[in-house]
Motif scaffolding. Structure first.
Motif: not given
Length: 174
Positions: A32-45, A143-156
């Motif tokens: 899911v994170l990789a897809i969101q990263l790709m969606e930031l710009d069409e030039k991202i591989s 990207v917030d590794p602190w926020r959730d217990e043992r879960e990496l939080y990420f979102s737009k």
């Protein structure tokens, strides 16, 4: 048109390909994170987005080990503040992730530090934002590794309802 078809093909491979991650939830989150990263710009591989997603998850786990994270973030903060733990506050995570990712020299991405409730001792929070090269910070992914217990939080960043983020341009990571 050709690049769109190629991206969809790689996306299909990415979603159905093999992975060395054994936790199905984490494997799904990495995708899911990789897809969101790709969606930031069409030039991202596809490959760069996948590599960055893996690096973020791996480094976040390393930071948990380095800081000897104990329980939920608030309990760990308490232990740091009374001197029983040396590190593990939110800015330790954002700085550690920022420094690590900056060294990797991703061609399609930039990394920025953000803060919420800056100056409020009990409510201040810090995180990292990933943007496509040359894009605005507020169009990125928090990207917030602190926020959730043992879960990496990420979102737009625009979809994060917990915090109102501000770009911390002058804050250095050393």
């Amino acid at each position: 048109m050709h690049s769109t078809i190629l991206k969809l093909f790689f996306l299909f491979l990415f979603l159905w390909g093999c992975s060395t991650v054994h936790d199905p939830h984490q494997q799904s989150s990495r995708k899911v994170l990789a897809i969101q990263l790709m969606e930031l710009d069409e030039k991202i591989s596809y490959h760069e987005a996948q590599d960055l997603s893996s690096a973020i998850f791996q480094r976040s786990a390393v930071l948990d080990q380095m800081f000897e994270r104990t329980g939920n973030p608030y309990m760990h903060n308490f232990l740091v503040n009374i001197g029983l733990k040396k590190k593990g506050l939110c800015y330790h995570y954002s700085d550690g992730l920022y420094s690590y990712l900056k060294q990797k020299n991703y061609s399609g991405f930039e990394f920025h530090l953000v803060g919420a409730n800056i100056g409020d001792y009990w409510r201040e929070h810090n995180a990292l934002v990933v943007v496509a090269k040359g894009q605005k910070v507020m169009d990125g992914i928090v990207v917030d590794p602190w926020r959730d217990e043992r879960e990496l939080y990420f979102s737009k960043i625009s979809e994060d309802r917990t915090y109102e983020w501000k770009h911390r341009i002058r804050r250095g990571c050393y």
